[in-house]
Write an enzyme that holds these catalytic residues in place. Structure first.
Site, PDB file in Angstrom:
ATOM      1  N   ASP A   1       0.832  -1.211   0.000  1.00 25.13           N
ATOM      2  CA  ASP A   1       0.000   0.000   0.000  1.00 25.13           C
ATOM      3  C   ASP A   1       0.868   1.263   0.000  1.00 25.13           C
ATOM      4  O   ASP A   1       1.971   1.255   0.529  1.00 25.13           O
ATOM      5  CB  ASP A   1      -0.905  -0.039   1.240  1.00 25.13           C
TER       6      ASP A   1
ATOM      7  N   ASN B   1     -10.686  -2.870  -6.164  1.00 26.20           N
ATOM      8  CA  ASN B   1      -9.888  -1.883  -6.921  1.00 26.20           C
ATOM      9  C   ASN B   1     -10.498  -1.490  -8.265  1.00 26.20           C
ATOM     10  O   ASN B   1     -10.081  -0.499  -8.871  1.00 26.20           O
ATOM     11  CB  ASN B   1      -8.450  -2.387  -7.151  1.00 26.20           C
TER      12      ASN B   1
HETATM   13  C1  FPP Z   1      -1.667   0.184  -3.545  1.00 21.90           C
HETATM   14  O1  FPP Z   1      -1.250   1.538  -3.495  1.00 21.90           O
HETATM   15  C2  FPP Z   1      -1.103  -0.505  -4.714  1.00 21.90           C
HETATM   16  C3  FPP Z   1      -1.811  -1.123  -5.716  1.00 21.90           C
HETATM   17  C4  FPP Z   1      -3.275  -1.189  -5.735  1.00 21.90           C
HETATM   18  C5  FPP Z   1      -1.144  -1.749  -6.874  1.00 21.90           C
HETATM   19  C6  FPP Z   1       0.041  -2.591  -6.523  1.00 21.90           C
HETATM   20  C7  FPP Z   1       0.619  -3.133  -7.749  1.00 21.90           C
HETATM   21  C8  FPP Z   1       1.943  -3.168  -8.022  1.00 21.90           C
HETATM   22  C9  FPP Z   1       3.009  -2.673  -7.112  1.00 21.90           C
HETATM   23  C10 FPP Z   1       2.372  -3.773  -9.306  1.00 21.90           C
HETATM   24  C11 FPP Z   1       2.603  -5.270  -9.157  1.00 21.90           C
HETATM   25  C12 FPP Z   1       2.938  -5.884 -10.462  1.00 21.90           C
HETATM   26  C13 FPP Z   1       2.930  -7.204 -10.756  1.00 21.90           C
HETATM   27  C14 FPP Z   1       3.165  -7.683 -12.123  1.00 21.90           C
HETATM   28  C15 FPP Z   1       2.661  -8.209  -9.738  1.00 21.90           C
HETATM   29  P1  FPP Z   1      -2.368   2.662  -3.560  1.00 21.90           P
HETATM   30  O2  FPP Z   1      -2.576   3.032  -4.980  1.00 21.90           O
HETATM   31  O3  FPP Z   1      -3.586   2.189  -2.835  1.00 21.90           O
HETATM   32  O4  FPP Z   1      -1.670   3.816  -2.786  1.00 21.90           O
HETATM   33  P2  FPP Z   1      -2.416   4.925  -1.894  1.00 21.90           P
HETATM   34  O5  FPP Z   1      -3.063   4.167  -0.763  1.00 21.90           O
HETATM   35  O6  FPP Z   1      -1.269   5.772  -1.435  1.00 21.90           O
HETATM   36  O7  FPP Z   1      -3.386   5.624  -2.771  1.00 21.90           O
END
Ligand code: FPP
Length: 248
Positions: A28, A76
């Site tokens: 996260d 999501n």
């Molecule tokens: C959460 O941060 C992150 C995600 C929903 C996406 C995570 C995906 C990756 C790191 C890519 C993985 C790739 C592969 C191929 C497995 P957020 O967007 O919720 O952050 P925030 O809470 O600060 O808004």
């Protein structure tokens, strides 16, 4: 500026015999990381991929045989369309780009979740990566994509209920082992340690059944900044705990 040690080897203050066998991660904070840098949210996801690659390599270097990450939850889909599309394309691109290296690094990749709802081109890359790495044994890398713990439980219930209705199973046949064989994660050990970055104290519908006895470690560090030093801290914290599994 202080230079951080590379930590290629397992740090000596960790006990090799008491490492978690399976680490699960809620990655996260990508969006906040990008915002802090004055960049669009998608840059946070992009940097998050580098962090993930490095953690996977670290698990291998330090002898942790299973890593599971929450890449995309069933909730999501509610994000802005362009972010969802970016993530889907990112997963596909990363898979295409990294497959050869995953094969040579002996990584076995597996995707769990409702994969049928993903874009067809992504499904193709997922199927290819799982097939090409299925015999690899150095580390089991599981990516939860369009995953929801409640949905996983419901689909297992439906599958078992159908077998009971068809007379293939009786209610007495429903044991923990049978149940687990109907989960997306069939055959995978339960996580010993759940790491969540960016400070939220929730498990957010992740591996609800499998996490029954997992130790939970929450750090304020945002996912793109979660490096080997941060992982080291999480493992030190884990090894300080006494795991009793409900006993005294
Ligand atoms: C959460 O941060 C992150 C995600 C929903 C996406 C995570 C995906 C990756 C790191 C890519 C993985 C790739 C592969 C191929 C497995 P957020 O967007 O919720 O952050 P925030 O809470 O600060 O808004």
């Amino acid at each position: 500026m202080t230079v951080k040690p590379i930590l290629k080897e397992l740090p000596t203050d960790l006990d090799k015999s008491r490492l978690p066998r399976h680490v699960a991660v809620i990655m996260d904070g990508n969006g906040r990381w990008a915002k802090n840098q004055g960049k669009p949210r998608i840059m946070g996801h992009q940097k998050g991929v580098d962090t993930l690659k490095e953690l996977l390599r670290c698990c291998k270097d330090w002898g942790i045989p299973a890593l599971t990450v929450y890449a995309f939850s069933t909730e999501n889909w509610g994000r802005p369309l362009e972010e969802v599309e970016f993530l889907m394309t990112l997963f596909e691109r990363v898979l295409r780009r990294e497959l050869e290296e995953m094969c040579s690094e002996k990584i076995k990749i597996r995707f769990v979740g409702n994969l049928e709802a993903l874009p067809k081109t992504l499904q193709t890359e997922i199927a290819r990566s799982m097939e090409d790495t299925k015999d690899n044994q150095d580390i089991e890398f599981t990516v939860a994509t369009n995953y929801g713990g409640r949905q996983e439980i419901l689909q297992a219930c439906r599958a078992i209920a159908s077998k009971v209705a068809e007379g293939k199973l009786t209610p007495e046949d429903i044991t923990e082992e049978l149940w687990e064989s109907h989960l997306y994660t069939a055959g995978l050990t339960h996580p010993d340690l759940l790491i969540r970055t960016s400070g939220e104290m929730r498990i957010s519908n992740f591996l609800l059944w499998q996490m029954a006895y997992a130790e939970i470690y929450v750090t304020e560090t945002l996912w793109p900044d979660f490096d080997r030093q941060e992982f080291h801290k999480a493992l030190i914290d884990y090894q300080r705990r006494e795991r009793r599994f409900g006993k005294v």
